[in-house]
Design an enzyme around this catalytic site. Structure first.
Site, mmCIF file in Angstrom:
data_model
loop_
_atom_site.group_PDB
_atom_site.id
_atom_site.type_symbol
_atom_site.label_atom_id
_atom_site.label_comp_id
_atom_site.label_asym_id
_atom_site.label_seq_id
_atom_site.Cartn_x
_atom_site.Cartn_y
_atom_site.Cartn_z
ATOM 1 N N GLU A 170 0.810 -1.231 0.000
ATOM 2 C CA GLU A 170 0.000 0.000 0.000
ATOM 3 C C GLU A 170 0.845 1.284 0.000
ATOM 4 N N TYR A 172 3.496 1.961 1.968
ATOM 5 C CA TYR A 172 4.104 2.333 3.256
ATOM 6 C C TYR A 172 5.631 2.085 3.222
ATOM 7 N N ARG A 220 2.618 -8.798 4.202
ATOM 8 C CA ARG A 220 1.691 -8.275 3.184
ATOM 9 C C ARG A 220 2.516 -7.698 2.051
ATOM 10 N N HIS A 258 -1.469 3.828 -1.746
ATOM 11 C CA HIS A 258 -2.529 4.794 -1.430
ATOM 12 C C HIS A 258 -2.520 5.980 -2.386
ATOM 13 N N GLN A 345 -17.860 4.989 3.233
ATOM 14 C CA GLN A 345 -18.362 6.213 3.859
ATOM 15 C C GLN A 345 -18.157 6.279 5.370
HETATM 16 P P1 FAD Z 1 -35.906 7.640 1.765
HETATM 17 O O1 FAD Z 1 -34.874 6.738 1.216
HETATM 18 O O2 FAD Z 1 -36.351 8.786 0.949
HETATM 19 O O3 FAD Z 1 -37.171 6.749 2.164
HETATM 20 C C1 FAD Z 1 -38.408 7.292 2.535
HETATM 21 C C2 FAD Z 1 -39.504 6.276 2.292
HETATM 22 O O4 FAD Z 1 -40.706 6.766 2.855
HETATM 23 C C3 FAD Z 1 -39.780 6.014 0.837
HETATM 24 O O5 FAD Z 1 -39.715 4.623 0.570
HETATM 25 C C4 FAD Z 1 -41.202 6.561 0.620
HETATM 26 O O6 FAD Z 1 -41.926 5.798 -0.324
HETATM 27 C C5 FAD Z 1 -41.779 6.434 2.005
HETATM 28 N N1 FAD Z 1 -42.895 7.353 2.312
HETATM 29 C C6 FAD Z 1 -42.903 8.703 2.221
HETATM 30 N N2 FAD Z 1 -44.070 9.204 2.683
HETATM 31 C C7 FAD Z 1 -44.831 8.155 3.057
HETATM 32 C C8 FAD Z 1 -46.122 8.025 3.636
HETATM 33 N N3 FAD Z 1 -46.873 9.082 3.951
HETATM 34 N N4 FAD Z 1 -46.597 6.788 3.903
HETATM 35 C C9 FAD Z 1 -45.850 5.690 3.619
HETATM 36 N N5 FAD Z 1 -44.595 5.753 3.092
HETATM 37 C C10 FAD Z 1 -44.089 6.978 2.817
HETATM 38 N N6 FAD Z 1 -26.514 7.724 0.184
HETATM 39 C C11 FAD Z 1 -25.350 7.271 0.597
HETATM 40 O O7 FAD Z 1 -25.098 7.241 1.791
HETATM 41 N N7 FAD Z 1 -24.405 6.820 -0.279
HETATM 42 C C12 FAD Z 1 -24.617 6.813 -1.602
HETATM 43 O O8 FAD Z 1 -23.747 6.424 -2.360
HETATM 44 C C13 FAD Z 1 -25.849 7.278 -2.082
HETATM 45 N N8 FAD Z 1 -26.106 7.292 -3.388
HETATM 46 C C14 FAD Z 1 -27.318 7.738 -3.820
HETATM 47 C C15 FAD Z 1 -27.570 7.745 -5.184
HETATM 48 C C16 FAD Z 1 -28.799 8.174 -5.652
HETATM 49 C C17 FAD Z 1 -29.045 8.185 -7.124
HETATM 50 C C18 FAD Z 1 -29.783 8.600 -4.735
HETATM 51 C C19 FAD Z 1 -31.137 9.067 -5.223
HETATM 52 C C20 FAD Z 1 -29.536 8.618 -3.382
HETATM 53 C C21 FAD Z 1 -28.288 8.196 -2.921
HETATM 54 N N9 FAD Z 1 -27.983 8.205 -1.564
HETATM 55 C C22 FAD Z 1 -26.789 7.735 -1.137
HETATM 56 C C23 FAD Z 1 -28.871 8.821 -0.585
HETATM 57 C C24 FAD Z 1 -29.651 7.800 0.226
HETATM 58 O O9 FAD Z 1 -30.337 6.912 -0.616
HETATM 59 C C25 FAD Z 1 -30.587 8.573 1.143
HETATM 60 O O10 FAD Z 1 -29.837 9.378 2.002
HETATM 61 C C26 FAD Z 1 -31.434 7.631 1.982
HETATM 62 O O11 FAD Z 1 -32.205 6.799 1.160
HETATM 63 C C27 FAD Z 1 -32.363 8.428 2.912
HETATM 64 O O12 FAD Z 1 -33.070 7.508 3.670
HETATM 65 P P2 FAD Z 1 -34.493 7.802 4.315
HETATM 66 O O13 FAD Z 1 -34.949 6.496 4.836
HETATM 67 O O14 FAD Z 1 -34.370 8.939 5.250
HETATM 68 O O15 FAD Z 1 -35.437 8.287 3.143
HETATM 69 P P1 NAP Z 2 -26.283 17.606 -2.396
HETATM 70 O O1 NAP Z 2 -25.044 16.849 -2.266
HETATM 71 O O2 NAP Z 2 -26.693 18.514 -1.332
HETATM 72 O O3 NAP Z 2 -26.162 18.404 -3.767
HETATM 73 C C1 NAP Z 2 -27.159 19.236 -4.231
HETATM 74 C C2 NAP Z 2 -26.646 20.024 -5.445
HETATM 75 O O4 NAP Z 2 -27.674 20.853 -5.903
HETATM 76 C C3 NAP Z 2 -25.460 20.885 -5.151
HETATM 77 O O5 NAP Z 2 -24.552 20.766 -6.222
HETATM 78 C C4 NAP Z 2 -26.037 22.302 -5.064
HETATM 79 O O6 NAP Z 2 -24.990 23.119 -5.550
HETATM 80 C C5 NAP Z 2 -27.251 22.224 -5.983
HETATM 81 N N1 NAP Z 2 -28.381 23.048 -5.549
HETATM 82 C C6 NAP Z 2 -28.889 23.174 -4.316
HETATM 83 N N2 NAP Z 2 -29.944 24.007 -4.333
HETATM 84 C C7 NAP Z 2 -30.108 24.426 -5.597
HETATM 85 C C8 NAP Z 2 -31.018 25.311 -6.236
HETATM 86 N N3 NAP Z 2 -31.976 25.913 -5.560
HETATM 87 N N4 NAP Z 2 -30.874 25.508 -7.549
HETATM 88 C C9 NAP Z 2 -29.906 24.901 -8.245
HETATM 89 N N5 NAP Z 2 -29.012 24.060 -7.696
HETATM 90 C C10 NAP Z 2 -29.106 23.825 -6.379
HETATM 91 O O7 NAP Z 2 -27.483 16.625 -2.607
HETATM 92 P P2 NAP Z 2 -27.724 15.423 -3.593
HETATM 93 O O8 NAP Z 2 -26.774 15.387 -4.730
HETATM 94 O O9 NAP Z 2 -29.155 15.527 -3.908
HETATM 95 O O10 NAP Z 2 -27.472 14.155 -2.714
HETATM 96 C C11 NAP Z 2 -28.266 13.884 -1.571
HETATM 97 C C12 NAP Z 2 -27.469 13.148 -0.581
HETATM 98 O O11 NAP Z 2 -27.244 11.809 -1.018
HETATM 99 C C13 NAP Z 2 -26.132 13.789 -0.421
HETATM 100 O O12 NAP Z 2 -26.099 14.590 0.731
HETATM 101 C C14 NAP Z 2 -25.175 12.672 -0.380
HETATM 102 O O13 NAP Z 2 -24.589 12.552 0.890
HETATM 103 C C15 NAP Z 2 -25.948 11.425 -0.696
HETATM 104 N N6 NAP Z 2 -25.260 10.789 -1.806
HETATM 105 C C16 NAP Z 2 -24.033 10.322 -1.590
HETATM 106 C C17 NAP Z 2 -23.344 9.755 -2.614
HETATM 107 C C18 NAP Z 2 -21.972 9.205 -2.398
HETATM 108 O O14 NAP Z 2 -21.332 8.787 -3.330
HETATM 109 N N7 NAP Z 2 -21.473 9.161 -1.199
HETATM 110 C C19 NAP Z 2 -23.893 9.673 -3.870
HETATM 111 C C20 NAP Z 2 -25.165 10.185 -4.064
HETATM 112 C C21 NAP Z 2 -25.823 10.751 -3.015
HETATM 113 P P3 NAP Z 2 -25.082 24.729 -5.677
HETATM 114 O O15 NAP Z 2 -25.923 25.163 -4.521
HETATM 115 O O16 NAP Z 2 -23.662 25.186 -5.616
HETATM 116 O O17 NAP Z 2 -25.683 24.964 -7.004
HETATM 117 FE FE1 SF4 Z 3 -17.138 0.526 4.954
HETATM 118 FE FE2 SF4 Z 3 -19.476 -0.429 5.781
HETATM 119 FE FE3 SF4 Z 3 -19.328 0.915 3.468
HETATM 120 FE FE4 SF4 Z 3 -18.290 -1.552 3.735
HETATM 121 S S1 SF4 Z 3 -20.445 -0.971 3.853
HETATM 122 S S2 SF4 Z 3 -17.313 0.182 2.790
HETATM 123 S S3 SF4 Z 3 -17.525 -1.475 5.809
HETATM 124 S S4 SF4 Z 3 -18.927 1.725 5.493
#
Ligand code: FAD
Ligand code: NAP
Ligand code: SF4
Length: 682
Positions: A170, A172, A220, A258, A345
């Protein structure tokens, strides 16, 4: 053992090392948790290891312990240099031995990767990933470093370890001596490979002499450096053979430094991508060889051993995700394994931020004594609304604690936003988390009500004690003239394949989702996913045969399926907020595919011609077919009572978690942790 023979017979076969036998071929690889750096955290570290040993793993390797001060990864990093330290380490060895596993202590000298001012290396060359320039070790310094390794190994023996792992990969210190990239010395410790390998070989020879024969000495070995100026395959073999002759019991394998600009463990790396390199090493040495990197499920691990390619499989992060991985595999309960999705993460990203390592899918990792799922003396009636990551976590933990749990979701499937995440190329593993939770819902007896959008009135009528609002988020629609037009779509429409997106696209918002949409749109929908190991290697310029030094070759030319513009209003670098250990991979993919990334953008309007913006005061038209909105999220928490909670009048207690509680800085790590912590408190 009957089950062992049936499920994964090769993986579960003991490994005889001559003087000692490991109970199976599964090793928990070394991970820095942060707990090893402070003596008062050793009882917590002991509980963490005990759970993994109880979970059936054969061999555990601790996080890196430095042989001396210069080798610290961080100021006051973990050491083993006195009898006081020995007492602390005994807590670990005792816990693991009581559960029938064996444990090695990793000796890690960080060399120029140390984030502290005493750093040393082969030559005074600063690494691109550290701000501290190392001093070149003097010859006396080299000799005293060797003595420190020997002293450290002997103390490890006193502390009850079954052996040590010497970290030689890695990038080191020992890797820094081995490779011409970082070793510019003109004395007997630099130049030809015989000189460059002198330090690691001498360390192994003297450690072996110091600890005797019946002590495991795992090395390693860096079998693929993935950096310019790394070693060639003949050099890798020559070093391994010299190390074996010096006293190595078995080789673990390391992939990539790394500072390499090739990903080696993030989720988009195909499973077991590098196992063939470990298998090639096995053909050249007489001691057992361990494969590592992106192996996370029993079928892959079994196949590697069954093929005879390697003798053992190392998994590190998968044991953060599930301490019971081995027991579940042995019992044929693979569908119950909480799979590591390689997101980094809560583990590596925490380590690099100097925070305690945990796990996105298992918030108990590293918190075994603090987050405990105890049976509650009083079973309560619990409603959880929303079966996204937050709700799934809350519901299953509450049920595990003995509560009567009903979980509602308006969708016909569990998963919430995570269902969308797993549509992104390279994030296929995310489906495993939903498979795990769906099974957990069944096992714990959560009453699942899908296709039901519930109201507050309905919930109040059902006499719950606790109501958890986990209704998540909805996409934000930014105020831009023309945003309501047909050529403007949200990321939801795109990932749910509700629209046919044109060939030229502007993405508004460059957060995690903006980058993910970029990767989704660059991919040719007719090409199969996940990509094969061969395809991935071509894309990243990796030569698994390592014909060129370091295993790097020219990547295949990019073939973007669409022309993309990725935009944000902030003037900072795009992707600055992405994960420390994975964000650079997303940026590299988009850059290689020619995505135009613009910051400091003012959105003006959208019309038939495309998206009108202003950058640096200059108007510009992006002639695109579609504008995809990825402009963040807003909480959906309409179920929460306005002010005074009904609990005050003897009604249920309302709680909100995940996106429903706070949309800003939401991710699945926070959502799952909040669900678990809340449910464990009922
Ligand atoms: P949500 O996932 O939004 O779940 C809410 C649920 O509540 C939904 O299933 C909805 O149907 C249900 N619901 C809402 N209102 C009602 C109601 N009145 N009655 C019954 N059911 C209801 N996060 C990461 O950490 N790492 C990532 O790499 C990552 N990648 C992402 C990529 C994409 C494309 C997207 C869209 C998101 C990604 N996220 C990632 C974000 C992550 O998915 C969200 O942070 C997470 O799902 C939030 O969880 P939650 O349970 O709070 O809400
Ligand atoms: P986000 O990370 O908060 O990004 C939102 C983007 O929208 C920013 O680029 C912001 O930049 C822009 N934005 C915000 N308000 C706006 C407005 N009014 N008009 C135009 N642009 C606006 O949120 P997200 O991409 O929706 O992701 C949601 C969460 O999912 C994230 O917080 C992240 O942690 C998680 N997630 C994680 C991964 C991962 O790989 N770890 C991948 C996907 C999602 P400006 O304000 O500068 O324009
Ligand atoms: Fe790390 Fe857990 Fe994500 Fe695996 S699932 S990479 S152990 S945070």
């Amino acid at each position: 053992m009957t089950n062992v023979a049936k499920a994964y017979p090769n993986l579960m076969q003991p490994l005889d090392l001559g003087f000692t036998t490991l109970r199976n071929r599964v090793m928990m690889g070394s991970m820095h948790t942060g707990l090893e750096d402070r003596f008062y955290n050793y009882p917590k570290l002991a509980s963490y290891f005990r759970e993994r040993a109880r979970g059936g793993v054969g061999l555990i390797v601790t996080g890196g312990i430095s042989p001396n001060r210069q080798g610290w990864l961080l100021p006051f990093g973990g050491t083993l240099s006195s009898m006081f330290d020995v007492q602390n380490h005994r807590l670990l060895t005792q816990a693991v031995h009581e559960e029938g596993a064996k444990i090695l202590m990793q000796i890690l000298h960080s060399g120029r990767y140390g984030y502290q001012p005493f750093v040393v290396s082969a030559s005074a060359l600063k690494s691109p990933i550290s701000m501290f320039k190392p001093k070149a070790l003097t010859e006396d310094g080299i000799f005293s470093t060797i003595r420190d390794y020997v002293r450290c190994a002997k103390l490890a023996q006193k502390a009850g370890y079954d052996g040590i792992e010497i970290m030689g990969s890695e990038g080191y210190l020992l890797n820094q001596f081995l490779c011409a990239r970082t070793n510019h010395r003109a004395d007997q410790w630099g130049g030809c490979i015989e000189n460059r390998m002198r330090l690691p070989v001498e360390i192994v020879r003297q450690v072996r002499a110091g600890v005797g024969t019946d002590f495991i000495l795992m090395y390693r070995h860096s079998v693929l450096d993935l950096v310019e100026g790394g070693n060639s395959w003949p050099e890798v073999v020559q070093v391994a053979q010299a190390l074996e002759a010096a006293g190595v019991t078995l080789f673990n394998t390391g992939i990539g430094w790394h500072e390499a600009r090739t990903p080696t463990i993030v989720t988009s790396v195909p499973r077991a991508a590098f196992a063939s390199v470990a298998a090639r090493l096995k053909k050249s040495v007489g001691v057992p060889v361990v494969a590592s990197n992106r192996i996370n499920m029993p079928d892959d691990a079994e196949a590697l051993i069954a093929s005879g390619g390697v003798d053992m499989v190392s998994m590190a992060r998968p044991f953060l995700a599930d301490a019971d991985w081995v027991n579940k595999a042995v019992a044929g309960r693979v569908d119950e394994i909480n799979t590591c999705i390689a997101c980094n993460q809560a583990c590596l990203d925490h380590t690099f931020a100097n925070k305690r390592a945990s796990c996105l899918v298992n918030p108990r990792a590293g918190y075994e004594t603090e987050l405990v799922y105890r049976k509650s003396p009083k079973a309560k009636r619990v409603a959880v609304v929303g079966a996204g990551p937050a709700g799934l976590s809350a519901a299953t933990v509450a049920a595990e604690c003995g509560h009567d749990v009903s979980l509602f979701d308006s969708s016909d499937q569990v998963g919430g936003q995570f269902k969308l995440a797993m549509q992104v190329p390279g994030k296929e593993e995310f489906a495993q988390t939903l498979r795990y939770f769906a099974r957990r819902v069944e096992i714990t007896g959560v009453k699942l009500h899908l296709g039901q959008r519930v109201t507050r009135e309905q919930l109040l009528a059902l006499n719950f004690d606790e109501i958890v609002v986990a209704t998540g988020v909805i996409p934000r629609t930014p105020r831009i003239t023309g945003v309501e037009r047909a050529n403007v779509v949200s990321y939801l429409d795109v990932l749910q394949r509700k629209v046919t997106v044109g060939k030229r696209v502007a993405i508004v918002g460059a957060g995690g989702i903006g980058f993910d949409i970029g990767e989704f749109l660059l991919h040719d929908p007719l090409e199969p996913l996940p990509v094969s190991i061969a395809h991935w290697c071509r894309e990243w310029g990796v030569d698994l045969q390592s014909q060129a030094n370091g295993g790097l070759i020219e990547p295949a030319p990019a073939r973007p399926y669409r022309q993309l513009f990725l935009l944000q209003r902030k003037t900072s670098r795009l992707g600055a907020g992405l994960g420390k250990t994975s964000g650079w991979v997303h940026r590299a993919v988009l850059q290689r595919n020619g995505v135009t990334m613009l910051s400091g953008v003012e959105y003006q309007s959208i019309d038939d011609a495309g998206l009108h913006i202003c950058v640096d005061g200059k108007p510009r038209l992006l002639e695109v077919d579609h504008v995809v909105l990825c402009a963040g999220q807003e909480s959906l928490a309409e179920l929460m009572p306005a002010s005074s909670t009904p609990a005050a009048q003897g009604g249920p207690r309302f709680h909100k978690i995940g996106g429903a509680a706070l949309a800003g800085e939401l991710d699945a790590k926070r959502a799952i942790r909040e669900g678990a912590v809340l449910a464990a408190s009922f």
